[in-house]
Design a protein around this motif. Sequence first.
Motif, mmCIF file in Angstrom:
data_model
loop_
_atom_site.group_PDB
_atom_site.id
_atom_site.type_symbol
_atom_site.label_atom_id
_atom_site.label_comp_id
_atom_site.label_asym_id
_atom_site.label_seq_id
_atom_site.Cartn_x
_atom_site.Cartn_y
_atom_site.Cartn_z
ATOM 1 N N ALA A 31 -9.577 1.265 -2.068
ATOM 2 C CA ALA A 31 -9.153 2.631 -1.762
ATOM 3 C C ALA A 31 -7.688 2.651 -1.328
ATOM 4 O O ALA A 31 -6.923 3.549 -1.710
ATOM 5 C CB ALA A 31 -10.045 3.228 -0.676
ATOM 6 N N ALA A 32 -7.289 1.646 -0.535
ATOM 7 C CA ALA A 32 -5.893 1.565 -0.111
ATOM 8 C C ALA A 32 -4.965 1.354 -1.301
ATOM 9 O O ALA A 32 -3.909 1.998 -1.403
ATOM 10 C CB ALA A 32 -5.724 0.436 0.901
ATOM 11 N N ALA A 33 -5.348 0.449 -2.200
ATOM 12 C CA ALA A 33 -4.521 0.190 -3.387
ATOM 13 C C ALA A 33 -4.428 1.436 -4.255
ATOM 14 O O ALA A 33 -3.348 1.773 -4.769
ATOM 15 C CB ALA A 33 -5.114 -0.975 -4.179
ATOM 16 N N ALA A 34 -5.538 2.149 -4.419
ATOM 17 C CA ALA A 34 -5.537 3.362 -5.228
ATOM 18 C C ALA A 34 -4.649 4.432 -4.596
ATOM 19 O O ALA A 34 -3.882 5.126 -5.296
ATOM 20 C CB ALA A 34 -6.961 3.884 -5.396
ATOM 21 N N ASP A 35 -4.746 4.569 -3.289
ATOM 22 C CA ASP A 35 -3.943 5.581 -2.602
ATOM 23 C C ASP A 35 -2.461 5.286 -2.752
ATOM 24 O O ASP A 35 -1.661 6.168 -3.083
ATOM 25 C CB ASP A 35 -4.340 5.625 -1.133
ATOM 26 C CG ASP A 35 -3.647 6.748 -0.389
ATOM 27 O OD1 ASP A 35 -3.616 7.875 -0.902
ATOM 28 O OD2 ASP A 35 -3.135 6.504 0.720
ATOM 29 N N LEU A 36 -2.063 4.042 -2.512
ATOM 30 C CA LEU A 36 -0.651 3.677 -2.602
ATOM 31 C C LEU A 36 -0.134 3.793 -4.028
ATOM 32 O O LEU A 36 0.984 4.267 -4.263
ATOM 33 C CB LEU A 36 -0.456 2.260 -2.062
ATOM 34 C CG LEU A 36 -0.747 2.082 -0.563
ATOM 35 C CD1 LEU A 36 -0.672 0.614 -0.170
ATOM 36 C CD2 LEU A 36 0.213 2.908 0.284
ATOM 37 N N ALA A 171 -0.907 -6.616 18.014
ATOM 38 C CA ALA A 171 0.439 -6.241 18.439
ATOM 39 C C ALA A 171 1.269 -5.766 17.246
ATOM 40 O O ALA A 171 1.994 -4.766 17.334
ATOM 41 C CB ALA A 171 1.116 -7.420 19.127
ATOM 42 N N ALA A 172 1.169 -6.477 16.119
ATOM 43 C CA ALA A 172 1.879 -6.058 14.913
ATOM 44 C C ALA A 172 1.371 -4.714 14.420
ATOM 45 O O ALA A 172 2.142 -3.870 13.958
ATOM 46 C CB ALA A 172 1.722 -7.114 13.827
ATOM 47 N N ALA A 207 -1.571 -0.556 6.988
ATOM 48 C CA ALA A 207 -1.407 -1.900 7.547
ATOM 49 C C ALA A 207 -1.623 -1.884 9.055
ATOM 50 O O ALA A 207 -2.226 -2.811 9.616
ATOM 51 C CB ALA A 207 -0.022 -2.436 7.209
ATOM 52 N N ALA A 208 -1.142 -0.837 9.734
ATOM 53 C CA ALA A 208 -1.299 -0.749 11.188
ATOM 54 C C ALA A 208 -2.766 -0.701 11.584
ATOM 55 O O ALA A 208 -3.218 -1.469 12.455
ATOM 56 C CB ALA A 208 -0.569 0.497 11.708
#
Length: 233
Positions: A31-36, A171-172, A207-208
């Motif tokens: 889903a993340a890859a499709a969105d981006l 933290a990142a 990513a966060a």
Amino acid sequence: MTATSARPGPTRAGGRAERLARPALLAFLLAAAADLAGLLAGAGTVHLVAKPLLMPLLALYAALRGGPRLLAAALLFGWGGDVFLLVDDDLAFLVGMGSFAVGHVCYLTLFARGEGRGRAPAALATGAGYAVFLVLIWPDLPADLRAPLTGYSLLLTAVAWRAGVFGAYAAAGGALFLLSDALIATGIAEWPQAPAPDFWVMLTYIAAQALLAHGVLTGAGRTPPPRLGPDTV
């Protein structure tokens, strides 16, 4: 047969959850890859479909991994923010920001229970940099959004500062959340934007949240589960 062996053991249930967690994580990544990809291609429909799937899938993965309920709650309130921010309206923007704020309170409550010491120098440097950014962008923000945006940003800064109790990944994640928020703020202030600004906002945001979830699930601040012993039978 003993009473203990007659009951289904946590190991078997945990094994099933682990097997289900992997497909949930894969679905989140797809889903993340499709969105981006949709944002880069200018395919708005893909973004409208993929974005609301992200946080529920990540929350499902965290739950199947045995993560704290507060982590799932933080991710699901992030989902509420994601949905409302899809609407091009000032009221929807404020409601979405409020949903994110509740999610940040969930994160802060969870971080308060962590056992790690955090990474104060790096977190303070990040917070100080973001404070300078707020001072610089303040005059260019719409007057009616200055107070809510500043309050929200201070809450998010606290999340970034405390996230280190769950290790470097968390933290990142906190730092990237600040960066994503800063990119949104520059768009509101009509500052010059990089090409495909929505792509960079979503990349840093995804990513966060993923790093925060990973940090909580694996980081130093996580309280280990109680061990089974003679007194627990």
